[in-house]
Design a protein around this motif. Structure first.
Motif, PDB file in Angstrom:
ATOM      1  N   ILE A  46      51.564  36.050  37.801  1.00  0.00           N
ATOM      2  CA  ILE A  46      50.847  36.282  39.054  1.00  0.00           C
ATOM      3  C   ILE A  46      50.705  34.974  39.815  1.00  0.00           C
ATOM      4  CG2 ILE A  46      48.635  36.964  40.073  1.00  0.00           C
ATOM      5  CD1 ILE A  46      48.328  38.894  37.672  1.00  0.00           C
ATOM      6  N   LYS A  47      51.042  35.046  41.096  1.00  0.00           N
ATOM      7  CA  LYS A  47      50.939  33.882  41.972  1.00  0.00           C
ATOM      8  C   LYS A  47      49.886  34.140  43.047  1.00  0.00           C
ATOM      9  CE  LYS A  47      55.792  32.536  41.433  1.00  0.00           C
ATOM     10  NZ  LYS A  47      55.986  33.227  40.223  1.00  0.00           N
ATOM     11  N   GLU A  48      49.510  33.091  43.740  1.00  0.00           N
ATOM     12  CA  GLU A  48      48.512  33.209  44.803  1.00  0.00           C
ATOM     13  C   GLU A  48      48.941  34.232  45.853  1.00  0.00           C
ATOM     14  OE1 GLU A  48      46.238  30.439  48.116  1.00  0.00           O
ATOM     15  OE2 GLU A  48      47.355  29.470  46.504  1.00  0.00           O
ATOM     16  N   GLU A  49      50.214  34.255  46.171  1.00  0.00           N
ATOM     17  CA  GLU A  49      50.727  35.206  47.175  1.00  0.00           C
ATOM     18  C   GLU A  49      50.541  36.652  46.714  1.00  0.00           C
ATOM     19  OE1 GLU A  49      52.804  32.703  45.862  1.00  0.00           O
ATOM     20  OE2 GLU A  49      52.399  31.308  47.501  1.00  0.00           O
ATOM     21  N   ASP A  50      50.680  36.877  45.407  1.00  0.00           N
ATOM     22  CA  ASP A  50      50.483  38.228  44.865  1.00  0.00           C
ATOM     23  C   ASP A  50      49.030  38.667  45.036  1.00  0.00           C
ATOM     24  OD1 ASP A  50      53.182  38.235  43.934  1.00  0.00           O
ATOM     25  OD2 ASP A  50      52.543  37.150  42.132  1.00  0.00           O
ATOM     26  N   ILE A  51      48.129  37.747  44.809  1.00  0.00           N
ATOM     27  CA  ILE A  51      46.705  38.035  44.981  1.00  0.00           C
ATOM     28  C   ILE A  51      46.409  38.325  46.453  1.00  0.00           C
ATOM     29  CG2 ILE A  51      44.370  37.092  44.781  1.00  0.00           C
ATOM     30  CD1 ILE A  51      45.457  35.471  42.345  1.00  0.00           C
ATOM     31  N   GLN A  52      47.004  37.553  47.337  1.00  0.00           N
ATOM     32  CA  GLN A  52      46.809  37.779  48.774  1.00  0.00           C
ATOM     33  C   GLN A  52      47.323  39.152  49.181  1.00  0.00           C
ATOM     34  OE1 GLN A  52      48.861  34.313  50.252  1.00  0.00           O
ATOM     35  NE2 GLN A  52      46.987  33.082  50.266  1.00  0.00           N
ATOM     36  N   GLN A  53      48.450  39.570  48.621  1.00  0.00           N
ATOM     37  CA  GLN A  53      48.988  40.899  48.925  1.00  0.00           C
ATOM     38  C   GLN A  53      48.036  41.994  48.431  1.00  0.00           C
ATOM     39  OE1 GLN A  53      51.615  41.857  50.811  1.00  0.00           O
ATOM     40  NE2 GLN A  53      51.734  39.672  51.295  1.00  0.00           N
ATOM     41  N   TYR A  54      47.412  41.755  47.292  1.00  0.00           N
ATOM     42  CA  TYR A  54      46.457  42.724  46.765  1.00  0.00           C
ATOM     43  C   TYR A  54      45.231  42.822  47.670  1.00  0.00           C
ATOM     44  CZ  TYR A  54      43.320  45.159  43.595  1.00  0.00           C
ATOM     45  OH  TYR A  54      42.447  46.076  43.043  1.00  0.00           O
ATOM     46  N   ILE A  55      44.755  41.701  48.149  1.00  0.00           N
ATOM     47  CA  ILE A  55      43.603  41.696  49.048  1.00  0.00           C
ATOM     48  C   ILE A  55      43.941  42.444  50.341  1.00  0.00           C
ATOM     49  CG2 ILE A  55      42.076  40.228  50.441  1.00  0.00           C
ATOM     50  CD1 ILE A  55      42.324  38.166  48.094  1.00  0.00           C
ATOM     51  N   LEU A  56      45.149  42.228  50.863  1.00  0.00           N
ATOM     52  CA  LEU A  56      45.572  42.978  52.056  1.00  0.00           C
ATOM     53  C   LEU A  56      45.648  44.478  51.764  1.00  0.00           C
ATOM     54  CD1 LEU A  56      48.335  40.723  53.634  1.00  0.00           C
ATOM     55  CD2 LEU A  56      46.108  41.315  54.595  1.00  0.00           C
ATOM     56  N   PHE A  57      46.108  44.832  50.582  1.00  0.00           N
ATOM     57  CA  PHE A  57      46.157  46.226  50.164  1.00  0.00           C
ATOM     58  C   PHE A  57      44.756  46.843  50.162  1.00  0.00           C
ATOM     59  CE2 PHE A  57      45.530  49.026  46.451  1.00  0.00           C
ATOM     60  CZ  PHE A  57      46.308  50.109  46.842  1.00  0.00           C
ATOM     61  N   LEU A  58      43.799  46.106  49.596  1.00  0.00           N
ATOM     62  CA  LEU A  58      42.419  46.607  49.559  1.00  0.00           C
ATOM     63  C   LEU A  58      41.864  46.817  50.957  1.00  0.00           C
ATOM     64  CD1 LEU A  58      40.899  44.369  46.725  1.00  0.00           C
ATOM     65  CD2 LEU A  58      41.601  46.768  46.551  1.00  0.00           C
ATOM     66  N   LYS A  59      42.208  45.902  51.843  1.00  0.00           N
ATOM     67  CA  LYS A  59      41.701  45.964  53.215  1.00  0.00           C
ATOM     68  C   LYS A  59      42.391  47.045  54.033  1.00  0.00           C
ATOM     69  CE  LYS A  59      40.916  43.102  57.261  1.00  0.00           C
ATOM     70  NZ  LYS A  59      40.985  41.761  57.831  1.00  0.00           N
ATOM     71  N   LYS A  60      43.712  47.025  54.041  1.00  0.00           N
ATOM     72  CA  LYS A  60      44.462  47.926  54.930  1.00  0.00           C
ATOM     73  C   LYS A  60      44.681  49.318  54.356  1.00  0.00           C
ATOM     74  CE  LYS A  60      46.799  44.289  57.452  1.00  0.00           C
ATOM     75  NZ  LYS A  60      48.073  43.748  57.902  1.00  0.00           N
ATOM     76  N   GLU A  61      45.060  49.387  53.091  1.00  0.00           N
ATOM     77  CA  GLU A  61      45.377  50.682  52.488  1.00  0.00           C
ATOM     78  C   GLU A  61      44.136  51.408  51.967  1.00  0.00           C
ATOM     79  OE1 GLU A  61      48.484  51.982  52.587  1.00  0.00           O
ATOM     80  OE2 GLU A  61      49.084  50.178  53.675  1.00  0.00           O
ATOM     81  N   LYS A  62      43.261  50.669  51.338  1.00  0.00           N
ATOM     82  CA  LYS A  62      42.053  51.270  50.773  1.00  0.00           C
ATOM     83  C   LYS A  62      40.905  51.320  51.771  1.00  0.00           C
ATOM     84  CE  LYS A  62      43.069  52.021  46.382  1.00  0.00           C
ATOM     85  NZ  LYS A  62      42.871  53.306  45.745  1.00  0.00           N
ATOM     86  N   GLY A  63      40.955  50.464  52.791  1.00  0.00           N
ATOM     87  CA  GLY A  63      39.901  50.446  53.807  1.00  0.00           C
ATOM     88  C   GLY A  63      38.554  49.989  53.287  1.00  0.00           C
ATOM     89  N   LEU A  64      38.573  49.084  52.307  1.00  0.00           N
ATOM     90  CA  LEU A  64      37.316  48.620  51.721  1.00  0.00           C
ATOM     91  C   LEU A  64      36.619  47.620  52.628  1.00  0.00           C
ATOM     92  CD1 LEU A  64      38.425  48.123  48.003  1.00  0.00           C
ATOM     93  CD2 LEU A  64      37.343  50.123  49.057  1.00  0.00           C
ATOM     94  N   SER A  65      35.317  47.556  52.509  1.00  0.00           N
ATOM     95  CA  SER A  65      34.522  46.625  53.310  1.00  0.00           C
ATOM     96  C   SER A  65      34.706  45.199  52.785  1.00  0.00           C
ATOM     97  CB  SER A  65      33.040  46.995  53.244  1.00  0.00           C
ATOM     98  OG  SER A  65      32.536  46.731  51.948  1.00  0.00           O
ATOM     99  N   THR A  66      34.338  44.238  53.611  1.00  0.00           N
ATOM    100  CA  THR A  66      34.435  42.832  53.241  1.00  0.00           C
ATOM    101  C   THR A  66      33.622  42.536  51.987  1.00  0.00           C
ATOM    102  OG1 THR A  66      34.756  42.231  55.551  1.00  0.00           O
ATOM    103  CG2 THR A  66      34.094  40.472  54.062  1.00  0.00           C
ATOM    104  N   GLY A  67      32.425  43.094  51.896  1.00  0.00           N
ATOM    105  CA  GLY A  67      31.571  42.875  50.731  1.00  0.00           C
ATOM    106  C   GLY A  67      32.204  43.399  49.450  1.00  0.00           C
ATOM    107  N   THR A  68      32.796  44.565  49.520  1.00  0.00           N
ATOM    108  CA  THR A  68      33.455  45.145  48.349  1.00  0.00           C
ATOM    109  C   THR A  68      34.687  44.335  47.971  1.00  0.00           C
ATOM    110  OG1 THR A  68      32.645  47.348  48.921  1.00  0.00           O
ATOM    111  CG2 THR A  68      34.519  47.238  47.416  1.00  0.00           C
ATOM    112  N   ILE A  69      35.446  43.921  48.959  1.00  0.00           N
ATOM    113  CA  ILE A  69      36.624  43.096  48.700  1.00  0.00           C
ATOM    114  C   ILE A  69      36.207  41.787  48.031  1.00  0.00           C
ATOM    115  CG2 ILE A  69      38.479  41.756  49.775  1.00  0.00           C
ATOM    116  CD1 ILE A  69      38.742  44.104  51.802  1.00  0.00           C
TER     117      ILE A  69
END
Length: 87
Positions: A46-69
């Motif tokens: 796992i690289k930093e870019e992979d983590i960033q992609q996961y965070i984008l997934f949580l935000k865009k695909e899952k629609g999670l709030s900033t606090g939850t993210i």
């Protein structure tokens, strides 16, 4: 991930982490690792870019709030630094 379970539980025991917090951490760690596995990325690679992609997934695909993210980020940081011993 099974090889890391004892290490995580030891950390929780030493810190006196409540069961509800343990469960939340586990749920978020498993969701992250599942995402990585579905992306064909091993936990050791796992690289930093992979983590960033996961965070984008949580935000865009899952629609999670900033606090939850932020809670997911905290769980990822914990597993990345304590369990995998990476910066």
């Amino acid at each position: 991930m099974k090889q890391y379970d004892k290490k995580i539980e030891l950390f929780f025991d030493l810190k006196g982490t409540p069961d509800s917090s343990r469960e939340s951490y586990w749920r978020r760690i498993r969701a992250f690792l599942s995402f990585m596995q579905n992306s064909n990325i091993s936990i050791e690679d796992i690289k930093e870019e992979d983590i960033q992609q996961y965070i984008l997934f949580l935000k865009k695909e899952k629609g999670l709030s900033t606090g939850t993210i932020n809670k997911y980020i905290s769980s990822i940081r914990f597993s990345y630094t304590f369990v995998l011993e990476k910066d």
